[in-house]
Design an enzyme around this catalytic site. Structure first.
Site, PDB file in Angstrom:
ATOM      1  N   ASP A  37       5.330   3.458   4.918  1.00  0.00           N
ATOM      2  CA  ASP A  37       3.922   3.837   4.666  1.00  0.00           C
ATOM      3  C   ASP A  37       3.139   2.633   4.163  1.00  0.00           C
ATOM      4  O   ASP A  37       3.042   2.412   2.971  1.00  0.00           O
ATOM      5  CB  ASP A  37       3.897   4.985   3.656  1.00  0.00           C
ATOM      6  CG  ASP A  37       2.510   5.553   3.436  1.00  0.00           C
ATOM      7  OD1 ASP A  37       1.601   5.237   4.209  1.00  0.00           O
ATOM      8  OD2 ASP A  37       2.346   6.331   2.476  1.00  0.00           O
TER       9      ASP A  37
ATOM     10  N   HIS B  74       5.251   5.855  -1.394  1.00  0.00           N
ATOM     11  CA  HIS B  74       4.502   5.681  -2.660  1.00  0.00           C
ATOM     12  C   HIS B  74       5.427   5.355  -3.839  1.00  0.00           C
ATOM     13  O   HIS B  74       5.067   5.582  -4.987  1.00  0.00           O
ATOM     14  CB  HIS B  74       3.650   6.921  -2.981  1.00  0.00           C
ATOM     15  CG  HIS B  74       2.693   7.291  -1.886  1.00  0.00           C
ATOM     16  ND1 HIS B  74       1.920   8.415  -1.903  1.00  0.00           N
ATOM     17  CD2 HIS B  74       2.397   6.656  -0.718  1.00  0.00           C
ATOM     18  CE1 HIS B  74       1.178   8.475  -0.788  1.00  0.00           C
ATOM     19  NE2 HIS B  74       1.458   7.420  -0.061  1.00  0.00           N
TER      20      HIS B  74
ATOM     21  N   ASP C 226       0.408   5.958  11.363  1.00  0.00           N
ATOM     22  CA  ASP C 226       0.691   5.923   9.927  1.00  0.00           C
ATOM     23  C   ASP C 226       2.052   6.570   9.719  1.00  0.00           C
ATOM     24  O   ASP C 226       2.181   7.791   9.785  1.00  0.00           O
ATOM     25  CB  ASP C 226      -0.400   6.674   9.152  1.00  0.00           C
ATOM     26  CG  ASP C 226      -0.185   6.599   7.635  1.00  0.00           C
ATOM     27  OD1 ASP C 226       0.761   5.910   7.205  1.00  0.00           O
ATOM     28  OD2 ASP C 226      -0.963   7.234   6.898  1.00  0.00           O
TER      29      ASP C 226
ATOM     30  N   HIS D 132      -3.243   2.134   8.448  1.00  0.00           N
ATOM     31  CA  HIS D 132      -3.681   1.510   7.205  1.00  0.00           C
ATOM     32  C   HIS D 132      -2.719   0.421   6.783  1.00  0.00           C
ATOM     33  O   HIS D 132      -1.505   0.527   6.970  1.00  0.00           O
ATOM     34  CB  HIS D 132      -3.900   2.535   6.086  1.00  0.00           C
ATOM     35  CG  HIS D 132      -2.669   3.191   5.543  1.00  0.00           C
ATOM     36  ND1 HIS D 132      -1.981   2.682   4.471  1.00  0.00           N
ATOM     37  CD2 HIS D 132      -2.017   4.322   5.904  1.00  0.00           C
ATOM     38  CE1 HIS D 132      -0.954   3.487   4.186  1.00  0.00           C
ATOM     39  NE2 HIS D 132      -0.959   4.488   5.043  1.00  0.00           N
TER      40      HIS D 132
ATOM     41  N   GLU E 254      -6.686   2.963   2.331  1.00  0.00           N
ATOM     42  CA  GLU E 254      -6.442   4.340   2.800  1.00  0.00           C
ATOM     43  C   GLU E 254      -5.859   5.196   1.694  1.00  0.00           C
ATOM     44  O   GLU E 254      -6.206   6.361   1.527  1.00  0.00           O
ATOM     45  CB  GLU E 254      -5.481   4.312   4.004  1.00  0.00           C
ATOM     46  CG  GLU E 254      -5.242   5.673   4.650  1.00  0.00           C
ATOM     47  CD  GLU E 254      -4.045   6.432   4.084  1.00  0.00           C
ATOM     48  OE1 GLU E 254      -3.843   7.591   4.489  1.00  0.00           O
ATOM     49  OE2 GLU E 254      -3.304   5.886   3.231  1.00  0.00           O
ATOM     50  N   GLU E 255      -4.953   4.571   0.922  1.00  0.00           N
ATOM     51  CA  GLU E 255      -4.176   5.320  -0.069  1.00  0.00           C
ATOM     52  C   GLU E 255      -5.008   5.855  -1.238  1.00  0.00           C
ATOM     53  O   GLU E 255      -4.518   6.610  -2.060  1.00  0.00           O
ATOM     54  CB  GLU E 255      -3.052   4.429  -0.625  1.00  0.00           C
ATOM     55  CG  GLU E 255      -2.015   3.991   0.403  1.00  0.00           C
ATOM     56  CD  GLU E 255      -1.085   5.107   0.837  1.00  0.00           C
ATOM     57  OE1 GLU E 255      -1.330   6.272   0.493  1.00  0.00           O
ATOM     58  OE2 GLU E 255      -0.095   4.796   1.528  1.00  0.00           O
TER      59      GLU E 255
HETATM   60  N1  BES Z   1       0.978   8.142   5.218  1.00  0.00           N
HETATM   61  C1  BES Z   1       0.409   9.008   4.248  1.00  0.00           C
HETATM   62  C2  BES Z   1       0.134  10.390   4.793  1.00  0.00           C
HETATM   63  C3  BES Z   1       1.325  11.244   5.063  1.00  0.00           C
HETATM   64  C4  BES Z   1       2.322  11.367   4.118  1.00  0.00           C
HETATM   65  C5  BES Z   1       1.380  11.969   6.220  1.00  0.00           C
HETATM   66  C6  BES Z   1       3.407  12.197   4.385  1.00  0.00           C
HETATM   67  C7  BES Z   1       2.440  12.812   6.471  1.00  0.00           C
HETATM   68  C8  BES Z   1       3.471  12.912   5.527  1.00  0.00           C
HETATM   69  C9  BES Z   1      -0.898   8.416   3.724  1.00  0.00           C
HETATM   70  O1  BES Z   1      -0.811   7.054   3.532  1.00  0.00           O
HETATM   71  C10 BES Z   1      -1.216   9.054   2.402  1.00  0.00           C
HETATM   72  O2  BES Z   1      -0.495   8.866   1.479  1.00  0.00           O
HETATM   73  N2  BES Z   1      -2.298   9.821   2.351  1.00  0.00           N
HETATM   74  C11 BES Z   1      -2.706  10.485   1.144  1.00  0.00           C
HETATM   75  C12 BES Z   1      -4.020  11.163   1.335  1.00  0.00           C
HETATM   76  C13 BES Z   1      -5.218  10.274   1.241  1.00  0.00           C
HETATM   77  C14 BES Z   1      -6.478  11.078   1.452  1.00  0.00           C
HETATM   78  C15 BES Z   1      -5.290   9.526  -0.072  1.00  0.00           C
HETATM   79  C16 BES Z   1      -1.714  11.563   0.774  1.00  0.00           C
HETATM   80  O3  BES Z   1      -1.087  12.140   1.665  1.00  0.00           O
HETATM   81  O4  BES Z   1      -1.594  11.842  -0.418  1.00  0.00           O
HETATM   82 ZN    ZN Z   2       0.574   6.873   1.752  1.00  0.00          ZN
END
Ligand code: BES
Ligand code: ZN
Length: 397
Positions: free
Chosen positions: A223, A363, A285, A203, A257-258
């Site tokens: 990220d 984040h 990612d 993403h 994606e976020e």
């Molecule tokens: N890169 C993250 C996912 C992640 C974070 C994987 C920490 C492993 C460890 C991704 O960009 C993200 O933040 N995903 C969201 C979920 C999505 C469905 C909005 C999350 O993890 O909150």
């Molecule tokens: Zn993220």
């Protein structure tokens, strides 16, 4: 025929029927024609993986049950659902299960030693570091903000420059109607197996804070500038080496994606609906935070394909020297691989650390390259780019 068994079947089915006149059922697709002939033309709504959703009159359930018994020797042989949505959901899940079962694992061979070794050795750290730094300069890459649109244009130009000498390569936006940030897709047309698609994605958006996200500082170095920079380095090697795959290869930089995997969900579902033959998907990612001491690359076991994960581990052993690997789990659909997985395609997510050791700065405005556990370099991400190149040489053949 055993009468008692039949009565139990009918009773069991009626117990699930709703009070409406018409109900939705799921039934083996092989029984659809017979049931349409002998009942009052029930409507087949959707078919997938040998299962069909049908709308039938409640009063006909019993006859259908008889038919299933006599002709197909099945007890029931269909399920009555409370709602159309519930019936459709079964079909969706069944589709995934069936596909996951029937994946072309036989294709996962490792036999391109000469080419793969040569191309893997072309991967460099500096271009990855540089790209992470460039992407981090945008105020944010939020899906609703202008800088989130501009950052996609930056990646597009970068990919176009790398592909300038190739007329078998296209770089295109995939526009989304509900928000301004587009996804980006680069396609290397396959020479002999065009219809079989191999996808590497990550993403491109970033996010921070809760209010005023459009303006919030969100460098998203790990990220996920790291994943996009990793993919860009894979592209550079593929372009500079003049590599021409047999299968079609697509590089994807997903929008949004976020905020719920929105960009990838739109693309994966469209590919599914169009019946595209996606043979394999890899998600990068977060690739640049060296968080786990004794592990370099960690495959997430949920929302991914087990056999493909193993195959990728074997690729590391063979081509990515000195790099260790293992497994971990997100515990939820944590990134875009889940969109592909949910659409029934085999996916993997090679990750930078175990879940427990993952980068605590994501984040926030502190997600910058200097806190990534590799001292401001892209040493860790480089391992992923080498894996990406090996993967494309072996999967693209
Ligand atoms: N890169 C993250 C996912 C992640 C974070 C994987 C920490 C492993 C460890 C991704 O960009 C993200 O933040 N995903 C969201 C979920 C999505 C469905 C909005 C999350 O993890 O909150
Ligand atoms: Zn993220």
């Amino acid at each position: 025929m055993n009468k008692l068994w039949m009565i139990l079947c009918i009773l069991g089915i009626n117990a699930y029927a709703t009070v409406e006149d018409e109900v939705y059922i799921t039934i083996g697709s092989d029984a659809v024609l017979s049931s349409q002939k002998s009942l009052n033309a029930p409507k087949a709504l959707k078919q997938s993986s040998g299962i069909t959703v049908m709308k039938v009159k409640k009063s006909e359930i019993e006859s259908l049950s008889h038919l299933m018994h006599e002709k197909f020797n099945r007890c029931g042989g269909f399920i009555v659902h409370d709602s159309k949505a519930e019936a459709m959901e079964v079909l969706a899940l069944e589709g995934i299960r069936q596909k996951a079962k029937n994946l072309p694992f036989a294709d996962f061979t490792i036999d391109q030693e000469q080419k793969a070794t040569k191309l893997v050795s072309m991967v460099k750290e500096f271009p990855i570091r540089d790209m992470i730094l460039e992407l981090s300069k945008f105020q944010n890459r939020y899906y609703k903000s202008q800088s989130g649109v501009d950052s996609q244009a930056y990646i597009k130009t970068k990919w176009e420059k790398l592909a300038a000498a190739r007329n078998d390569v296209r770089v295109e936006y995939y526009k989304h109607s509900r928000w301004p940030q587009p996804s980006l897709i680069m396609t290397i047309e396959g020479t002999s197996k065009k219809d079989e698609i191999v996808i590497i994605g990550g993403h491109a958006d970033s996010i921070a804070g809760w209010w005023g996200r459009e303006r919030a500082r969100a460098p998203g170095a790990d990220d996920n500038a790291s994943g996009i920079a990793t993919i860009t380095e894979v592209i550079r090697v593929m372009m500079e080496s003049g590599y021409q795959p047999s299968r079609t290869i697509q590089f994807m930089a997903y929008a949004a994606e976020e905020v719920g995997l929105l960009g990838s969900k739109a693309i994966a579902n469209e590919y599914k609906d169009q019946g595209k033959n996606v043979v394999s998907v890899v998600q990068f990612d977060m690739t640049n935070h060296k968080g786990t001491e004794d592990l370099d690359i960690v495959f997430m076991t949920d929302y991914t394909n087990q056999a493909q994960n193993k195959f990728m581990g074997a690729l590391i052993d063979k081509y990515v020297e000195g790099v260790s690997w293992g497994y971990s789990k997100c515990g939820y659909g944590c990134s875009d691989h889940a969109s592909w997985h949910n659409a029934g395609f085999p996916a993997s997510m090679p990750f930078e650390s175990t879940m427990r050791d993952s980068n605590g700065h994501i984040h926030t405005k502190r997600d910058t390259i200097d806190v990534n556990g590799s001292g401001g370099t892209a040493d860790h991400a480089e391992k992923f780019a080498r894996l990406g190149v090996a993967y494309l040489v072996e999967m693209g053949k």
